[in-house]
Design an enzyme around this catalytic site. Structure first.
Site, PDB file in Angstrom:
ATOM      1  CG  HIS A 163     -12.726  46.167  41.963  1.00  0.00           C
ATOM      2  ND1 HIS A 163     -13.893  46.203  42.701  1.00  0.00           N
ATOM      3  CD2 HIS A 163     -12.276  47.448  41.941  1.00  0.00           C
ATOM      4  CE1 HIS A 163     -14.126  47.434  43.093  1.00  0.00           C
ATOM      5  NE2 HIS A 163     -13.155  48.210  42.657  1.00  0.00           N
ATOM      6  CD  GLU A 193     -16.489  44.389  40.064  1.00  0.00           C
ATOM      7  OE1 GLU A 193     -15.702  44.112  40.998  1.00  0.00           O
ATOM      8  OE2 GLU A 193     -17.438  45.169  40.201  1.00  0.00           O
ATOM      9  CG  ASN A 222     -14.688  42.997  44.512  1.00  0.00           C
ATOM     10  OD1 ASN A 222     -13.785  43.787  44.220  1.00  0.00           O
ATOM     11  ND2 ASN A 222     -15.800  42.895  43.800  1.00  0.00           N
ATOM     12  CG  ASP A 259     -12.330  52.660  36.237  1.00  0.00           C
ATOM     13  OD1 ASP A 259     -12.295  53.858  36.589  1.00  0.00           O
ATOM     14  OD2 ASP A 259     -12.039  51.737  36.998  1.00  0.00           O
TER      15      ASP A 259
END
Length: 268
Positions: A138, A143, A136, A67
């Protein structure tokens, strides 16, 4: 999925580094999927050490990063292009034209994402994909609520991810709220996946990844559908696993030759 639990962070990082070294020894022209973030810093330090000792070379390899922030040039200190140069590329022998990252500076992020996906398809598949793990759940910047069939795309970051990553930005410095990321389906197209997670703050996400149901709310759980995933943990990251004794390495396996650690199998 193979789940390997090591007593501490150093042992987990050494095992992950050994797996990368083993991959390149077996296949010098490997295509590597690379990640960024705090967890990866120690791994890249270990790989730089292995390179300097003559244990591994990257001269025949290619790499694709997961990313990149939208709106940051490759020269920006907080871009992942800059991170990779500073933390890894400039210290090893990757050819200059063999390392790929999404173009976060593009004025057309969706087009840049499509071009990046096309490059992966043209030059891949990725032989070994490295992953960290967000608190979380990801992976990359996929996400919670990301489609499990997603490909490389532009995406908005959640408040929890922005908060977690704010430590990398100086007070008053503009922090991007969007990124280009490999999609979950793109990640799953890799031949082999290696996820490294350390620290108690990752324990809930680890428990979902390894033992929870597959759900878009925990994107990491999509890895359960891949045929060749190794999850490497330290004890704090593994603390919420119900079957941790099953995954924990015994003394005999723990004393294996460092290069073989990456391919040793325990767990389901």
């Amino acid at each position: 999925m193979r789940t390997l639990v090591f007593p501490d962070r150093a042992g987990a990082v050494a095992a992950a580094a050994s797996a990368v070294v083993a991959q390149l020894r077996q296949q010098p022209e490997s295509v590597l999927g690379l990640a960024t973030g705090g967890t990866m810093e120690a791994l890249y330090e270990a790989l730089i050490g292995a390179y300097r000792r003559g244990e591994v070379s990257f001269c025949g390899a290619r790499s694709f990063n997961l990313d990149e922030y939208i709106g940051l040039s490759p020269e920006h200190p907080q871009s992942y292009a800059h991170y990779m140069q500073r933390r890894f590329f400039q210290h090893v022998d990757f050819p200059a034209d063999a390392t790929y990252l999404p173009d976060g500076a593009s004025s057309e992020p969706e087009a840049a994402a499509g071009a990046y996906e096309a490059d992966i398809l043209r030059l891949g598949p990725i032989d070994l994909q490295l992953l960290g793990l967000g608190r979380n759940g990801h992976i990359g910047f996929n996400e919670p609520s990301s489609s499990l069939a997603s490909r490389t795309r532009a995406t908005r970051l959640t408040p929890s991810t922005l908060t977690a990553n704010s430590r990398f930005f100086a007070r008053g410095e503009s922090q991007p709220s969007h990124a280009i990321t490999m999609g979950i389906a793109t990640i799953l197209s890799a031949r082999e996946i290696l996820l490294l997670a350390t620290g108690a703050e990752k324990a809930e996400a680890v428990a979902q990844l390894v033992e929870g149901p597959v759900s878009a709310f925990w994107p990491c759980t999509a890895l359960q559908m891949h045929r060749d995933v190794t999850v490497i943990l330290d004890e704090p990251a593994a603390r919420d696993l119900r079957m941790v004794d099953h995954y924990r390495r015994d003394d005999g396996i723990g004393q294996a030759d460092p290069v073989s650690i990456g391919v040793a199998q325990t767990g389901a």
